[in-house]
Design an enzyme around this catalytic site. Structure first.
Site, PDB file in Angstrom:
ATOM      1  N   ASN A  41       0.715  -1.278   0.084  1.00 27.00           N
ATOM      2  CA  ASN A  41      -0.077   0.100   0.125  1.00 27.00           C
ATOM      3  C   ASN A  41       0.847   1.263  -0.147  1.00 27.00           C
ATOM      4  OD1 ASN A  41       0.659  -1.022   2.894  1.00 27.00           O
ATOM      5  ND2 ASN A  41      -0.944   0.564   3.506  1.00 27.00           N
ATOM      6  N   GLU A  43       0.260   5.386   0.569  1.00 29.28           N
ATOM      7  CA  GLU A  43      -0.462   6.440   0.904  1.00 29.28           C
ATOM      8  C   GLU A  43       0.414   7.812   0.492  1.00 29.28           C
ATOM      9  OE1 GLU A  43      -1.925   4.306   5.131  1.00 29.28           O
ATOM     10  OE2 GLU A  43      -1.024   5.993   5.267  1.00 29.28           O
ATOM     11  N   GLU A  54      -2.992  -4.326  -3.167  1.00 30.33           N
ATOM     12  CA  GLU A  54      -3.609  -5.323  -4.106  1.00 30.33           C
ATOM     13  C   GLU A  54      -3.650  -4.649  -5.591  1.00 30.33           C
ATOM     14  OE1 GLU A  54      -5.693  -6.457  -0.373  1.00 30.33           O
ATOM     15  OE2 GLU A  54      -5.144  -4.723  -1.257  1.00 30.33           O
ATOM     16  N   CYS A  85      -9.936  -4.919   0.867  1.00 32.51           N
ATOM     17  CA  CYS A  85     -11.062  -4.069   1.119  1.00 32.51           C
ATOM     18  C   CYS A  85     -12.231  -4.471  -0.053  1.00 32.51           C
ATOM     19  CB  CYS A  85     -10.569  -2.666   0.916  1.00 32.51           C
ATOM     20  SG  CYS A  85      -9.996  -2.006  -0.324  1.00 32.51           S
ATOM     21  N   CYS A  88     -10.886  -3.149  -3.790  1.00 35.36           N
ATOM     22  CA  CYS A  88      -9.952  -4.242  -3.891  1.00 35.36           C
ATOM     23  C   CYS A  88     -10.452  -5.527  -4.547  1.00 35.36           C
ATOM     24  CB  CYS A  88      -8.749  -4.338  -3.042  1.00 35.36           C
ATOM     25  SG  CYS A  88      -7.679  -3.093  -2.796  1.00 35.36           S
TER      26      CYS A  88
END
Length: 130
Positions: A41, A43, A54, A85, A88
């Protein structure tokens, strides 16, 4: 064979850029070409404009020339058995089949296996909207 995906996802998690959520995640895909593609991930300050592990792995797969997810592993540093999530799940479904295994991991390895159908029942599919 899922152990090598776990190791790749865990290694990818180390590259997570998660200064705001403090929630590193790693993902690894085995594609139809047999190669493993991984991502973390990432951010940014305009939270939540970052992206999850993902789709980072999916991007690596596409840029590597592959098009189909054969199996996938996901690991989060602070949440054992962290599933993808909702957003995803739909992104994964674009490149997977209903029976594609998704491995949910903790720090020691794969602990649960789910299919895409279990993770995303009634998801959009190209035969419905194509």
């Amino acid at each position: 064979m899922s152990h090598d995906l776990f190791e790749a996802a865990r290694a990818a998690m180390a590259f997570a850029h998660a200064p705001y959520s403090k929630f590193p995640v790693g993902a690894a895909i085995r594609a139809e070409d047999g190669r493993i593609y991984a991502g973390a991930n990432i951010e940014n300050l305009s939270f939540p404009q970052g992206w999850c592990a993902e789709p980072t792995a999916i991007s690596q797969m596409i840029m590597g020339g592959a098009k189909k997810i054969v199996e996938m592993a996901v690991i989060a540093e602070k949440l054992p058995l962290c599933p993808p999530c909702g957003g995803c799940r739909q992104k994964i479904a674009e490149f997977a089949s209903a029976t594609t295994p998704i491995y949910l991991c903790d720090e020691t390895g794969v602990k649960k296996t789910m299919t895409m159908e279990e993770l995303l029942p009634h998801g959009f599919s190209t035969d419905v909207i194509g």
